[in-house]
Structures are given as structure tokens and as C-alpha cells.
Design a protein around this motif. Structure first.
Motif, PDB file in Angstrom:
ATOM      1  N   GLY A  19      43.207  27.308 -12.847  1.00  0.00           N
ATOM      2  CA  GLY A  19      42.777  26.075 -13.519  1.00  0.00           C
ATOM      3  C   GLY A  19      41.622  25.319 -12.902  1.00  0.00           C
ATOM      4  O   GLY A  19      40.718  24.902 -13.608  1.00  0.00           O
ATOM      5  N   PHE A  20      41.641  25.106 -11.619  1.00  0.00           N
ATOM      6  CA  PHE A  20      40.557  24.377 -10.959  1.00  0.00           C
ATOM      7  C   PHE A  20      39.680  25.369 -10.210  1.00  0.00           C
ATOM      8  O   PHE A  20      40.162  26.381  -9.705  1.00  0.00           O
ATOM      9  N   CYS A  21      38.388  25.050 -10.151  1.00  0.00           N
ATOM     10  CA  CYS A  21      37.477  25.929  -9.424  1.00  0.00           C
ATOM     11  C   CYS A  21      36.434  25.089  -8.710  1.00  0.00           C
ATOM     12  O   CYS A  21      36.309  23.885  -8.949  1.00  0.00           O
ATOM     13  N   MET A  22      35.696  25.751  -7.850  1.00  0.00           N
ATOM     14  CA  MET A  22      34.510  25.150  -7.247  1.00  0.00           C
ATOM     15  C   MET A  22      33.330  25.663  -8.068  1.00  0.00           C
ATOM     16  O   MET A  22      33.118  26.878  -8.160  1.00  0.00           O
ATOM     17  N   LEU A  23      32.632  24.758  -8.700  1.00  0.00           N
ATOM     18  CA  LEU A  23      31.440  25.084  -9.479  1.00  0.00           C
ATOM     19  C   LEU A  23      30.245  24.983  -8.545  1.00  0.00           C
ATOM     20  O   LEU A  23      29.999  23.930  -7.961  1.00  0.00           O
ATOM     21  N   THR A  24      29.516  26.093  -8.386  1.00  0.00           N
ATOM     22  CA  THR A  24      28.351  26.107  -7.512  1.00  0.00           C
ATOM     23  C   THR A  24      27.086  26.157  -8.359  1.00  0.00           C
ATOM     24  O   THR A  24      26.940  27.020  -9.223  1.00  0.00           O
ATOM     25  N   THR A  25      26.202  25.196  -8.089  1.00  0.00           N
ATOM     26  CA  THR A  25      24.909  25.113  -8.765  1.00  0.00           C
ATOM     27  C   THR A  25      23.814  25.160  -7.707  1.00  0.00           C
ATOM     28  O   THR A  25      24.081  25.029  -6.513  1.00  0.00           O
ATOM     29  N   GLN A  26      22.584  25.310  -8.174  1.00  0.00           N
ATOM     30  CA  GLN A  26      21.449  25.326  -7.265  1.00  0.00           C
ATOM     31  C   GLN A  26      20.672  24.031  -7.413  1.00  0.00           C
ATOM     32  O   GLN A  26      20.338  23.609  -8.515  1.00  0.00           O
ATOM     33  N   SER A  27      20.388  23.404  -6.256  1.00  0.00           N
ATOM     34  CA  SER A  27      19.579  22.188  -6.226  1.00  0.00           C
ATOM     35  C   SER A  27      18.395  22.469  -5.322  1.00  0.00           C
ATOM     36  O   SER A  27      18.527  22.464  -4.095  1.00  0.00           O
ATOM     37  N   GLY A  28      17.269  22.762  -5.936  1.00  0.00           N
ATOM     38  CA  GLY A  28      16.110  23.165  -5.142  1.00  0.00           C
ATOM     39  C   GLY A  28      16.410  24.487  -4.466  1.00  0.00           C
ATOM     40  O   GLY A  28      16.762  25.458  -5.125  1.00  0.00           O
ATOM     41  N   THR A  29      16.369  24.506  -3.126  1.00  0.00           N
ATOM     42  CA  THR A  29      16.672  25.726  -2.390  1.00  0.00           C
ATOM     43  C   THR A  29      18.115  25.753  -1.878  1.00  0.00           C
ATOM     44  O   THR A  29      18.538  26.729  -1.268  1.00  0.00           O
ATOM     45  N   GLU A  30      18.868  24.681  -2.116  1.00  0.00           N
ATOM     46  CA  GLU A  30      20.250  24.601  -1.635  1.00  0.00           C
ATOM     47  C   GLU A  30      21.248  24.885  -2.745  1.00  0.00           C
ATOM     48  O   GLU A  30      20.974  24.646  -3.922  1.00  0.00           O
ATOM     49  N   ALA A  33      28.456  22.932  -4.256  1.00  0.00           N
ATOM     50  CA  ALA A  33      29.718  23.224  -4.938  1.00  0.00           C
ATOM     51  C   ALA A  33      30.541  21.953  -5.036  1.00  0.00           C
ATOM     52  O   ALA A  33      30.506  21.102  -4.147  1.00  0.00           O
ATOM     53  N   ARG A  34      31.249  21.855  -6.152  1.00  0.00           N
ATOM     54  CA  ARG A  34      32.143  20.717  -6.333  1.00  0.00           C
ATOM     55  C   ARG A  34      33.341  21.158  -7.167  1.00  0.00           C
ATOM     56  O   ARG A  34      33.227  22.065  -8.010  1.00  0.00           O
ATOM     57  N   PRO A  35      34.519  20.530  -6.942  1.00  0.00           N
ATOM     58  CA  PRO A  35      35.714  20.927  -7.696  1.00  0.00           C
ATOM     59  C   PRO A  35      35.632  20.450  -9.140  1.00  0.00           C
ATOM     60  O   PRO A  35      35.177  19.338  -9.415  1.00  0.00           O
ATOM     61  N   MET A  36      36.060  21.332 -10.047  1.00  0.00           N
ATOM     62  CA  MET A  36      36.040  21.018 -11.479  1.00  0.00           C
ATOM     63  C   MET A  36      37.284  21.604 -12.141  1.00  0.00           C
ATOM     64  O   MET A  36      37.776  22.652 -11.737  1.00  0.00           O
TER      65      MET A  36
END
Length: 160
Positions: A19-30, A33-36
Motif C-alpha cells: 500500500g505505501f511506497c517511497m516515490l523517488t523523483t529527480q530534482s536537478g541532479t539529485e 524520495a518521499r512516502p506516498m
């Protein structure tokens, strides 16, 4: 059922049950991740998340739509990593459809105009499904004594 289809089914079942996951996105070169809270919709080949129009992840997705969803049930020793392409949507009917009690922590109602949907269409996945912590530890201990590799359950890479 073919092995690939079984693996595909396993990905959806594991992600849905965790049900819950860590969503990882790209911000510039970094990477960030945040729980969703994920809403798995196998029939639509999509994972949906409620998000806010003012959030940084929405901006990150618009610039870099490739994301990763990392689901983890550490007590049950079950893990799923899903790579896919994300997009932000303003589908008010779908927002009402996805509205659930946890969303009330962030918004007063499904009618809040700042709510958006983050839709992730998966492209590939990998899962690890072991028999559980205690059994895994016993198998690792036995493997250490015998110098054999432990059988810690199922692992597969899956094209979605």
C-alpha cells in the motif's frame, strides 16, 4: 499461467497489499524520495497518488517524468521496486474516486481545488518475496554453517 504472467501478477499483488511506497523523483541532479499512499489499478496499468498542486514533486515530475516506486514490508520480508513514467492530472472524478480517510490529513474534502493526481504507468519492476524474517534468519544461519547460498524466497525482474 505462464511464468511471466505469474511474476506480473505477483508485482501487482505485493504492491497492493503493502500500500505505501517511497516515490523517488529527480530534482536537478539529485534524487528525492518521499512516502506516498499508492492506489494500484491493475486494469488501468497504473498507480495513482493524490498530491497537491503546490508540491515540489509535481514540478519534478513535469521536468523528469521517470520515477521509482519502492514498496517495503520489512516484517514480512516482501519488497517491490517499480520504475515508470509519471504525469500530473487534474481529473476531478478520479480524485473523488480515490478519496479515502488518509487524504483528510492533507485536505478537507475531495473538492479541494489544490488536489491533483499523480499517475504512474509502470514499465518494469523487480520483487523479492521471502517466507518471513524468522525463516529467513534460520536459512541464512544454516547457509553460513554449510557454506551454501540460502534460498530466501522468490526474486524476479518483470516487464510491465
Amino acid at each position: 499461467m505462464a511464468h511471466a504472467e505469474e511474476d506480473h501478477e505477483k508485482v501487482w499483488k505485493l504492491a497492493d497489499s503493502i500500500g505505501f511506497c517511497m516515490l523517488t523523483t529527480q530534482s536537478g541532479t539529485e534524487l528525492k524520495a518521499r512516502p506516498m499512499s499508492a492506489h494500484a489499478e491493475r486494469d488501468e496499468n497504473a498507480f495513482y497518488f493524490l498530491t497537491d498542486v503546490a508540491s515540489h514533486k509535481d514540478e519534478e515530475v513535469s521536468r523528469h517524468p521517470n520515477v521509482c516506486l519502492a514498496f517495503a514490508d520489512s516484517k514480512g520480508q516482501k519488497y517491490v521496486s517499480i520504475s515508470g513514467v509519471a504525469e500530473v492530472q487534474n481529473d476531478r472524478e478520479k480524485i473523488r474516486d480515490l478519496w479515502a480517510t488518509p487524504a483528510k490529513a492533507w485536505w478537507d474534502s475531495a473538492e479541494d481545488p489544490s488536489i491533483r493526481i499523480l499517475k504512474v504507468t509502470p514499465s518494469s519492476a523487480e520483487y523479492w518475496d521471502s517466507p518471513g524474517t524468522v525463516i529467513s534468519y534460520i536459512k541464512m544461519a544454516a547457509a553460513a554453517v554449510t557454506s551454501a547460498k540460502p534460498d530466501l524466497g522468490e526474486n524476479a525482474k518483470v516487464q510491465m
